[in-house]
Design a protein around this motif. Sequence first.
Motif, PDB file in Angstrom:
ATOM      1  N   ARG A   1       0.839  -1.195   0.000  1.00  0.00           N
ATOM      2  CA  ARG A   1       0.000   0.000   0.000  1.00  0.00           C
ATOM      3  C   ARG A   1       0.880   1.255   0.000  1.00  0.00           C
ATOM      4  NH1 ARG A   1      -3.780   0.107   4.951  1.00  0.00           N
ATOM      5  NH2 ARG A   1      -1.904   0.904   5.980  1.00  0.00           N
ATOM      6  N   GLU A   2       0.477   2.240  -0.762  1.00  0.00           N
ATOM      7  CA  GLU A   2       1.235   3.484  -0.911  1.00  0.00           C
ATOM      8  C   GLU A   2       0.380   4.656  -0.450  1.00  0.00           C
ATOM      9  OE1 GLU A   2       3.432   6.078  -4.473  1.00  0.00           O
ATOM     10  OE2 GLU A   2       1.969   4.541  -4.978  1.00  0.00           O
ATOM     11  N   GLY A   3       0.958   5.516   0.348  1.00  0.00           N
ATOM     12  CA  GLY A   3       0.297   6.752   0.729  1.00  0.00           C
ATOM     13  C   GLY A   3       0.422   7.757  -0.397  1.00  0.00           C
ATOM     14  N   VAL A   4      -0.668   8.064  -1.055  1.00  0.00           N
ATOM     15  CA  VAL A   4      -0.663   8.922  -2.237  1.00  0.00           C
ATOM     16  C   VAL A   4      -0.655  10.391  -1.866  1.00  0.00           C
ATOM     17  CG1 VAL A   4      -1.984   9.566  -4.280  1.00  0.00           C
ATOM     18  CG2 VAL A   4      -1.816   7.155  -3.622  1.00  0.00           C
ATOM     19  N   SER A   5      -1.541  10.752  -0.945  1.00  0.00           N
ATOM     20  CA  SER A   5      -1.688  12.156  -0.604  1.00  0.00           C
ATOM     21  C   SER A   5      -2.419  12.261   0.721  1.00  0.00           C
ATOM     22  CB  SER A   5      -2.489  12.885  -1.698  1.00  0.00           C
ATOM     23  OG  SER A   5      -2.612  14.261  -1.412  1.00  0.00           O
ATOM     24  N   CYS A   6      -2.282  13.422   1.361  1.00  0.00           N
ATOM     25  CA  CYS A   6      -3.041  13.681   2.582  1.00  0.00           C
ATOM     26  C   CYS A   6      -3.299  15.173   2.699  1.00  0.00           C
ATOM     27  CB  CYS A   6      -2.333  13.149   3.823  1.00  0.00           C
ATOM     28  SG  CYS A   6      -0.803  13.978   4.255  1.00  0.00           S
ATOM     29  N   ILE A   7      -4.321  15.504   3.493  1.00  0.00           N
ATOM     30  CA  ILE A   7      -4.673  16.890   3.729  1.00  0.00           C
ATOM     31  C   ILE A   7      -5.018  17.053   5.194  1.00  0.00           C
ATOM     32  CG2 ILE A   7      -7.086  16.493   3.041  1.00  0.00           C
ATOM     33  CD1 ILE A   7      -7.033  19.360   1.858  1.00  0.00           C
ATOM     34  N   SER A   8      -4.576  18.123   5.774  1.00  0.00           N
ATOM     35  CA  SER A   8      -4.816  18.347   7.191  1.00  0.00           C
ATOM     36  C   SER A   8      -6.272  18.732   7.438  1.00  0.00           C
ATOM     37  CB  SER A   8      -3.890  19.448   7.704  1.00  0.00           C
ATOM     38  OG  SER A   8      -4.199  20.673   7.071  1.00  0.00           O
ATOM     39  N   SER A   9      -6.619  18.765   8.723  1.00  0.00           N
ATOM     40  CA  SER A   9      -8.004  19.057   9.080  1.00  0.00           C
ATOM     41  C   SER A   9      -8.369  20.501   8.814  1.00  0.00           C
ATOM     42  CB  SER A   9      -8.233  18.728  10.560  1.00  0.00           C
ATOM     43  OG  SER A   9      -7.342  19.478  11.380  1.00  0.00           O
ATOM     44  N   SER A  10      -7.460  21.432   9.115  1.00  0.00           N
ATOM     45  CA  SER A  10      -7.879  22.829   9.061  1.00  0.00           C
ATOM     46  C   SER A  10      -6.809  23.815   8.591  1.00  0.00           C
ATOM     47  CB  SER A  10      -8.362  23.281  10.434  1.00  0.00           C
ATOM     48  OG  SER A  10      -7.326  23.133  11.382  1.00  0.00           O
ATOM     49  N   ASP A  11      -5.511  23.442   8.606  1.00  0.00           N
ATOM     50  CA  ASP A  11      -4.492  24.444   8.272  1.00  0.00           C
ATOM     51  C   ASP A  11      -4.054  24.390   6.816  1.00  0.00           C
ATOM     52  OD1 ASP A  11      -1.621  22.731   9.830  1.00  0.00           O
ATOM     53  OD2 ASP A  11      -2.895  22.212   8.127  1.00  0.00           O
ATOM     54  N   GLY A  12      -4.736  23.567   6.029  1.00  0.00           N
ATOM     55  CA  GLY A  12      -4.486  23.561   4.593  1.00  0.00           C
ATOM     56  C   GLY A  12      -3.271  22.797   4.139  1.00  0.00           C
TER      57      GLY A  12
END
Length: 124
Positions: A45-56
């Motif tokens: 499994r590869e981590g493609v992308s992520c986004i934080s909850s609130s700080d962008g």
Amino acid sequence: QVQLVESGGGLVQPGGSLRLSCAASGFPFPYYAIGWFRQAPGKEREGVSCISSSDGMTSYADSVKGRFAISRDNAENTAYLQMNTLKPEDTAVYYCAAVVRLAGCSRVGPYDYWGQGTQVTVSS
């Protein structure tokens, strides 16, 4: 009941685009970082992308940088992964995941909740 439901996968030709959605319910979505992962047959499994909850904050794997864009709509409890210039090597099952985190995000994890995945196939 916690749910993460991915949609938007399918068959697309090389060079094409897809937009994946991750609809969340059962937990306070705005407080959770969201990750997109993928797993191809016979590969880890590869981590493609992520986004934080609130700080962008966002993060991308080198393999997708410049082609994929992650976003979220906290009012709709939904995260997205826009995938452009798709390549055959992008073929995989794509999963979204969520973890409570006030700032930042990680493409490694751990994550608390996972969706069931959506298949993306890039082929001519």
